[in-house]
Scaffold this motif. Structure first.
Motif, PDB file in Angstrom:
ATOM      1  N   SER A 115      14.443  57.579   1.709  1.00  0.00           N
ATOM      2  CA  SER A 115      15.459  56.559   1.979  1.00  0.00           C
ATOM      3  C   SER A 115      15.430  55.469   0.911  1.00  0.00           C
ATOM      4  O   SER A 115      14.364  54.931   0.591  1.00  0.00           O
ATOM      5  CB  SER A 115      15.219  55.915   3.349  1.00  0.00           C
ATOM      6  OG  SER A 115      16.053  54.777   3.530  1.00  0.00           O
ATOM      7  N   GLY A 120      23.449  55.743   8.434  1.00  0.00           N
ATOM      8  CA  GLY A 120      23.995  55.335   9.722  1.00  0.00           C
ATOM      9  C   GLY A 120      23.036  54.551  10.585  1.00  0.00           C
ATOM     10  O   GLY A 120      23.219  54.451  11.802  1.00  0.00           O
ATOM     11  N   GLY A 157      25.478  52.687  16.315  1.00  0.00           N
ATOM     12  CA  GLY A 157      25.956  52.943  14.960  1.00  0.00           C
ATOM     13  C   GLY A 157      27.386  53.413  14.873  1.00  0.00           C
ATOM     14  O   GLY A 157      27.921  53.550  13.776  1.00  0.00           O
ATOM     15  N   GLY A 169      28.562  50.409   1.802  1.00  0.00           N
ATOM     16  CA  GLY A 169      29.816  51.088   1.532  1.00  0.00           C
ATOM     17  C   GLY A 169      30.726  50.365   0.559  1.00  0.00           C
ATOM     18  O   GLY A 169      30.410  49.287   0.052  1.00  0.00           O
ATOM     19  N   PRO A 195      21.748  51.503  12.420  1.00  0.00           N
ATOM     20  CA  PRO A 195      22.398  50.259  12.842  1.00  0.00           C
ATOM     21  C   PRO A 195      21.516  49.040  12.624  1.00  0.00           C
ATOM     22  O   PRO A 195      20.285  49.114  12.631  1.00  0.00           O
ATOM     23  CB  PRO A 195      22.661  50.487  14.326  1.00  0.00           C
ATOM     24  CG  PRO A 195      21.585  51.440  14.756  1.00  0.00           C
ATOM     25  CD  PRO A 195      21.333  52.332  13.571  1.00  0.00           C
ATOM     26  N   TRP A 252      23.966  45.935  -1.409  1.00  0.00           N
ATOM     27  CA  TRP A 252      23.903  45.468  -0.026  1.00  0.00           C
ATOM     28  C   TRP A 252      23.191  44.139   0.116  1.00  0.00           C
ATOM     29  O   TRP A 252      23.350  43.453   1.119  1.00  0.00           O
ATOM     30  CB  TRP A 252      23.255  46.520   0.860  1.00  0.00           C
ATOM     31  CG  TRP A 252      21.808  46.802   0.602  1.00  0.00           C
ATOM     32  CD1 TRP A 252      21.256  47.267  -0.548  1.00  0.00           C
ATOM     33  CD2 TRP A 252      20.736  46.666   1.530  1.00  0.00           C
ATOM     34  NE1 TRP A 252      19.898  47.426  -0.400  1.00  0.00           N
ATOM     35  CE2 TRP A 252      19.555  47.080   0.872  1.00  0.00           C
ATOM     36  CE3 TRP A 252      20.647  46.259   2.858  1.00  0.00           C
ATOM     37  CZ2 TRP A 252      18.305  47.074   1.490  1.00  0.00           C
ATOM     38  CZ3 TRP A 252      19.403  46.260   3.482  1.00  0.00           C
ATOM     39  CH2 TRP A 252      18.254  46.660   2.791  1.00  0.00           C
ATOM     40  N   ASN A 303      31.959  46.472   1.033  1.00  0.00           N
ATOM     41  CA  ASN A 303      30.999  45.451   0.614  1.00  0.00           C
ATOM     42  C   ASN A 303      30.904  45.389  -0.907  1.00  0.00           C
ATOM     43  O   ASN A 303      30.762  44.316  -1.484  1.00  0.00           O
ATOM     44  CB  ASN A 303      29.626  45.738   1.212  1.00  0.00           C
ATOM     45  CG  ASN A 303      28.601  44.681   0.847  1.00  0.00           C
ATOM     46  OD1 ASN A 303      28.688  43.535   1.261  1.00  0.00           O
ATOM     47  ND2 ASN A 303      27.621  45.073   0.039  1.00  0.00           N
ATOM     48  N   ASP A 336      29.695  49.941   7.092  1.00  0.00           N
ATOM     49  CA  ASP A 336      28.523  50.329   6.314  1.00  0.00           C
ATOM     50  C   ASP A 336      28.283  49.277   5.238  1.00  0.00           C
ATOM     51  O   ASP A 336      29.108  49.092   4.348  1.00  0.00           O
ATOM     52  CB  ASP A 336      28.754  51.705   5.679  1.00  0.00           C
ATOM     53  CG  ASP A 336      27.538  52.219   4.914  1.00  0.00           C
ATOM     54  OD1 ASP A 336      26.544  51.468   4.802  1.00  0.00           O
ATOM     55  OD2 ASP A 336      27.587  53.361   4.423  1.00  0.00           O
ATOM     56  N   ILE A 346      26.397  46.130  12.074  1.00  0.00           N
ATOM     57  CA  ILE A 346      26.734  46.894  10.870  1.00  0.00           C
ATOM     58  C   ILE A 346      25.801  48.118  10.835  1.00  0.00           C
ATOM     59  O   ILE A 346      24.934  48.271  11.693  1.00  0.00           O
ATOM     60  CB  ILE A 346      26.585  46.058   9.577  1.00  0.00           C
ATOM     61  CG1 ILE A 346      25.193  45.390   9.486  1.00  0.00           C
ATOM     62  CG2 ILE A 346      27.662  44.997   9.514  1.00  0.00           C
ATOM     63  CD1 ILE A 346      24.164  46.137   8.753  1.00  0.00           C
ATOM     64  N   VAL A 347      26.013  48.990   9.842  1.00  0.00           N
ATOM     65  CA  VAL A 347      25.095  50.105   9.642  1.00  0.00           C
ATOM     66  C   VAL A 347      24.624  50.117   8.196  1.00  0.00           C
ATOM     67  O   VAL A 347      25.298  49.599   7.295  1.00  0.00           O
ATOM     68  CB  VAL A 347      25.737  51.473   9.994  1.00  0.00           C
ATOM     69  CG1 VAL A 347      26.001  51.574  11.482  1.00  0.00           C
ATOM     70  CG2 VAL A 347      27.006  51.705   9.189  1.00  0.00           C
ATOM     71  N   LEU A 348      23.449  50.723   7.989  1.00  0.00           N
ATOM     72  CA  LEU A 348      22.868  50.874   6.661  1.00  0.00           C
ATOM     73  C   LEU A 348      22.812  52.354   6.297  1.00  0.00           C
ATOM     74  O   LEU A 348      23.388  53.192   6.989  1.00  0.00           O
ATOM     75  CB  LEU A 348      21.475  50.234   6.637  1.00  0.00           C
ATOM     76  CG  LEU A 348      21.427  48.740   6.921  1.00  0.00           C
ATOM     77  CD1 LEU A 348      19.987  48.272   7.075  1.00  0.00           C
ATOM     78  CD2 LEU A 348      22.130  47.952   5.827  1.00  0.00           C
ATOM     79  N   ASP A 349      22.126  52.669   5.225  1.00  0.00           N
ATOM     80  CA  ASP A 349      22.027  54.038   4.745  1.00  0.00           C
ATOM     81  C   ASP A 349      21.617  54.992   5.855  1.00  0.00           C
ATOM     82  O   ASP A 349      20.683  54.720   6.607  1.00  0.00           O
ATOM     83  CB  ASP A 349      21.004  54.106   3.603  1.00  0.00           C
ATOM     84  CG  ASP A 349      20.858  55.505   3.048  1.00  0.00           C
ATOM     85  OD1 ASP A 349      21.783  55.973   2.381  1.00  0.00           O
ATOM     86  OD2 ASP A 349      19.806  56.119   3.299  1.00  0.00           O
TER      87      ASP A 349
END
Length: 487
Positions: A106, A65, A28, A36, A67, A409, A39, A33, A60-63
């Motif tokens: 989440s 952090g 990560g 973020g 990966p 996203w 995007n 992001d 890439i990373v999501l909410d």
């Protein structure tokens, strides 16, 4: 004409002569992001930057952090979607899930959290659940769907046709799909507006996504309770009665799937197609000149502006290699539909028209390809066709440069599409026949002299010797060759 899935472009292009060297496993640290600001501002620009830096598979990373891998290549998207033995749809393979890194609050949970439905199953269980959904959806009367679309289109147009202008995203594209879907599921019309808000909120992954998801689920649970006691000719009743023996929870979750994906994808497809009709001179001239049908145009839009830009997700069942990257067991992969559709390896000339070509990734592929895609096409085609028949002088009310988008996203939304037209009276609720259906479809075949007044009068009039596109459209619908030229 539908091309072979591995040969979608107007020309041919070879893959790069060598693949990128294998890179380190996913981590990560220092990654983009996907939720973020980059995007949100320019997703397509971000995809191309990632393609240049990482090749067809990018980390890439999501909410929080978390990966993941984003698939940017057309062929990589197909490989992952077509091989569930290597890339499962069951999110319980996810190491972030097993390690407890996905918290109970989440915003990813409404979209990627495991649920008892076909989109999170593989093998025999997938076939059981998928059969119940596809066979129940197959019972829907396509003519009946178009009648619903036509009726609701007339109702929505009646709300603004006397004003001479309307904002077509919020007043039309965001309203119509949910109105139709509630009918197909067996829900009353009044559920539509609140469900529109809730479904869009949870798909964005906002901080209120879980509350919105609970509202949708509760509404569908109430529907299932009513249909179990009093079944009808609707999707909820057919799922309950299907021989696959779905549990009540499975029925609720599959209705939720249809509602969420059907509304989101069809709303975006309608908005994107309307924007092209109103802003792209080449598109408008081709449509009006009879060289392209509206269904062909919709496929072109599905290539360049798919309703969902990213589809989560797939999870690696073991260590493997894809697109020059080391994929570890339990890694999450996101299907990059928008990025794959413009992969230069298969579309070297991005400006080449893709009319009628269904080899795009807009509805994913493999065993989990969207089962309701033809319903979405039918809603979009019928709605826009009916809108243009009601308002043939429809035109953009602002400069195209003023249009804006909002990206999440997994999708990109046109914020507003202001349009104007000559004001006219609402359609009568009666056709003169007491047995006629309310807001029945208007007949397409018109007398020769019944040409829209705006074609010759008002601010949208065209200079002598020039045939405006909407007049050419009328002639094309009547099966007559166009005369003159279109702008």
């Amino acid at each position: 004409m539908t091309s072979h899935p591995d040969d979608p472009g107007a020309g041919t292009a070879d893959l790069p002569p060598t693949r990128c060297p294998v890179r380190p496993a996913l981590s990560g640290a220092g990654l983009v992001d996907l939720l973020g600001p980059e995007n949100e501002k320019d997703p397509m620009g971000l995809y191309e930057r990632l393609r240049a830096e990482h090749g067809p598979v990018a980390p890439i990373v999501l909410d929080g952090g978390i990966p993941a891998w984003l698939l940017l290549g057309y062929r990589e998207n197909l490989e992952v979607s077509r091989t569930p033995s290597r890339f499962s749809r069951d999110s319980r393979h996810w190491h972030a899930w097993k390690d407890g890194r996905i918290t109970a609050d989440s915003p990813l949970l409404p979209v990627v959290g495991w649920q008892p439905m076909c989109t999170f199953a593989d093998g025999d269980e997938h076939e059981r659940l998928r059969a119940a959904l596809t066979e129940s959806m197959g019972r829907l009367d396509r003519r009946g769907i178009r009648r619903h679309v036509t009726r609701f289109t007339h109702q929505l147009v009646n709300d603004f046709c006397a004003d001479g202008g309307a904002e077509l995203v919020t007043a039309f594209a965001q309203q119509l799909p949910m109105l139709v879907l509630t009918q197909l599921l067996g829900m009353p019309d009044e559920y539509g507006p609140r469900l529109v808000e809730a479904t869009r909120d949870l798909m964005k992954g906002t901080e209120t996504a879980l509350r919105s998801d609970a509202y949708v689920t509760d509404a569908l649970q109430g529907l299932v309770d009513r249909k179990r006691a009093d079944p009808g000719e609707d999707l909820a009743s057919w799922l309950l009665a299907h021989p696959s023996g779905l549990t009540e929870e499975e029925v609720v979750q599959h209705l939720r799937l249809v509602l969420l994906t059907g509304n989101e994808t069809t709303t975006n497809l309608m908005a994107n197609t309307l924007r092209m009709v109103l802003t792209d001179p080449r598109f408008r001239a081709s449509l009006a000149g009879g060289h392209m049908t509206l269904p062909d145009a919709i496929e072109h839009v599905l290539w360049n502006e798919p309703p969902l830009t990213v589809v989560p997700g797939r999870w690696a069942t073991g260590d493997t290699e894809l697109g020059g990257q080391r994929i570890k067991a339990g890694d999450m992969l996101l299907l990059g539909l928008a990025a794959g559709n413009v992969d230069p390896a298969i579309r070297p000339d991005i400006a080449a028209p893709m009319y009628g070509n269904r080899s795009h990734l807009a509805f994913s592929g493999g065993p989990h390809e969207c089962p309701g895609q033809d319903i979405g096409r039918a809603i979009t085609d019928t709605a826009i066709d009916t809108l243009l028949l009601r308002l043939p002088d429809l035109r953009l009310a602002v400069d195209e440069s003023e249009l804006t988008w909002l990206s999440s996203w997994i999708s990109r939304h046109l914020v507003a599409l202001p349009a104007e037209f000559m004001p006219r009276r609402p359609e009568s609720e009666s056709t003169g026949d007491p047995s006629a259906t309310l807001f029945a479809p208007r007949p397409r075949r018109l007398p020769e002299d019944e040409v829209p007044e705006a074609a010759t009068k008002g601010p949208g009039a065209t200079a002598p010797g020039r045939v405006p596109w909407w007049v050419a459209l009328w002639r094309w619908l009547l099966g007559r060759p166009p005369s003159g030229s279109a702008p």
